[in-house]
Design a protein around this motif. Structure first.
Motif, mmCIF file in Angstrom:
data_model
loop_
_atom_site.group_PDB
_atom_site.id
_atom_site.type_symbol
_atom_site.label_atom_id
_atom_site.label_comp_id
_atom_site.label_asym_id
_atom_site.label_seq_id
_atom_site.Cartn_x
_atom_site.Cartn_y
_atom_site.Cartn_z
ATOM 1 N N PRO A 106 0.820 -1.230 0.000
ATOM 2 C CA PRO A 106 0.000 0.000 0.000
ATOM 3 C C PRO A 106 0.846 1.270 0.000
ATOM 4 C CG PRO A 106 -0.941 -1.624 1.493
ATOM 5 C CD PRO A 106 0.379 -2.186 1.028
ATOM 6 N N GLU A 107 1.962 1.238 0.716
ATOM 7 C CA GLU A 107 2.829 2.419 0.777
ATOM 8 C C GLU A 107 3.494 2.686 -0.577
ATOM 9 O OE1 GLU A 107 1.937 0.728 4.559
ATOM 10 O OE2 GLU A 107 3.007 -0.199 2.874
ATOM 11 N N GLU A 110 0.933 4.038 -3.028
ATOM 12 C CA GLU A 110 0.626 5.450 -2.756
ATOM 13 C C GLU A 110 1.725 6.346 -3.303
ATOM 14 O OE1 GLU A 110 -1.506 8.718 -1.487
ATOM 15 O OE2 GLU A 110 -2.126 6.611 -1.605
ATOM 16 N N LYS A 111 2.970 5.945 -3.096
ATOM 17 C CA LYS A 111 4.093 6.741 -3.576
ATOM 18 C C LYS A 111 4.110 6.836 -5.100
ATOM 19 C CE LYS A 111 9.165 6.804 -3.687
ATOM 20 N NZ LYS A 111 10.410 6.087 -3.287
ATOM 21 N N SER A 113 1.601 6.196 -7.287
ATOM 22 C CA SER A 113 0.402 6.780 -7.882
ATOM 23 C C SER A 113 0.351 8.295 -7.715
ATOM 24 C CB SER A 113 -0.849 6.139 -7.274
ATOM 25 O OG SER A 113 -0.942 6.402 -5.885
ATOM 26 N N LYS A 114 1.050 8.809 -6.692
ATOM 27 C CA LYS A 114 1.091 10.259 -6.513
ATOM 28 C C LYS A 114 1.717 10.963 -7.709
ATOM 29 C CE LYS A 114 0.986 11.035 -1.504
ATOM 30 N NZ LYS A 114 1.768 11.466 -0.325
ATOM 31 N N ASN A 117 -0.610 12.249 -11.584
ATOM 32 C CA ASN A 117 -1.622 13.289 -11.434
ATOM 33 C C ASN A 117 -1.689 14.079 -12.735
ATOM 34 O OD1 ASN A 117 -2.799 15.920 -10.875
ATOM 35 N ND2 ASN A 117 -2.675 15.392 -8.701
ATOM 36 N N GLU A 150 -5.071 3.536 -10.441
ATOM 37 C CA GLU A 150 -6.011 2.617 -9.779
ATOM 38 C C GLU A 150 -5.439 1.198 -9.724
ATOM 39 O OE1 GLU A 150 -10.701 1.264 -10.336
ATOM 40 O OE2 GLU A 150 -9.540 1.947 -12.065
ATOM 41 N N HIS A 153 -2.817 0.831 -6.997
ATOM 42 C CA HIS A 153 -3.403 0.631 -5.676
ATOM 43 C C HIS A 153 -3.889 -0.806 -5.506
ATOM 44 C CE1 HIS A 153 -3.180 4.628 -3.939
ATOM 45 N NE2 HIS A 153 -3.567 5.149 -5.089
ATOM 46 N N GLY A 156 -0.887 -2.803 -4.858
ATOM 47 C CA GLY A 156 -0.403 -2.541 -3.511
ATOM 48 C C GLY A 156 -1.173 -3.333 -2.462
#
Length: 238
Positions: A106-107, A110-111, A113-114, A117, A150, A153, A156
């Motif tokens: 998950p971490e 998140e990193k 997918s940021k 944008n 998506e 995630h 993840g």
């Protein structure tokens, strides 16, 4: 000639692999594909996933009448190749991955997918936004990016390649990574190498993550050496 399938990475398309394809087309029957929702193909309603991309690989092999092929997968393409081989090991002669991320959590999701944008990319990296516009036309590259985030995630939360299933893959695999890759570590590549029963590992010097920064001459030479040795081994094995 042996069959060789080249698989592109996230946000990529078959066209991104053209330099490698052109360099090897006299030595292999070389194939490429656009994964669903990439390279201008219709964006599916369902989420991007390894199962979706595995289905794309099988569809191409079936359509072209290819019983077995070597596969080179860049980044996400390498992940999809390994997942496909777990499902259809008899369809794959060998797999060569480059810059494939194995350490999904998950971490990590998140990193990663940021960085996906669309609005920020339009503002801060307009040239890349223009490249993606052309690459995925007539589809909306922003949708491609959001669906990729998506999928990250999803990976993840539930990685498709694990310490449980990688040891089940007995075909020859070479896992490659650049020593200056800021997205994929040597350590996570080593993790996959140690789990795969019939693996080798390659660390490319002075090499970053983007495919366009990889030496075409070097990577094609490595592909030839790896697939050639596996073919000779198969022919000499009773």
């Amino acid at each position: 000639m042996d069959n060789l399938l080249l698989l592109h990475g996230a946000l990529g398309s078959a066209a991104t692999l053209n330099p490698i394809k052109q360099a090897l087309q006299d030595k292999y029957n070389v194939y490429t594909l656009d994964f669903s929702g990439h390279g201008g193909l219709a964006i599916p309603d369902e989420p991007y996933s390894m199962q979706l991309f595995s289905n794309d690989i099988k569809e191409l092999l079936d359509k072209e009448g290819i019983e077995q092929a070597h596969i080179f997968g860049y980044s996400m393409g390498g992940y999809a190749a390994l997942y496909f081989a777990l499902q259809y090991p008899n369809r794959v002669s060998s797999i060569f991955t480059l810059a494939t991320k194995f350490a999904w959590s998950p971490e990590a999701a998140e990193k990663e997918s940021k960085m996906l944008n669309p609005e920020k990319i339009e503002q801060k990296v307009p040239a890349f936004a223009q490249t993606l516009t052309q690459r995925h036309s007539p589809q909306d590259w922003k949708q491609v990016m959001l669906k990729t985030a998506e999928m990250m995630h999803q990976l993840g939360a539930a990685p498709a390649l694990t310490s449980e299933n990688l040891p089940q893959l007995h075909i020859p695999v070479c896992v490659g990574v650049g020593d200056k890759d800021n997205m994929v570590t040597v350590e996570e590549t080593l993790w996959a190498y140690r789990l795969l029963p019939n693996a080798s590992m390659l660390v490319l010097p002075d090499t970053r993550h983007p495919l366009e920064t990889v030496s075409v001459a070097r990577i094609t030479s490595e592909i030839e050496q790896f697939t050639g040795s596996k073919t000779l081994h198969a022919l000499s094995t009773p």
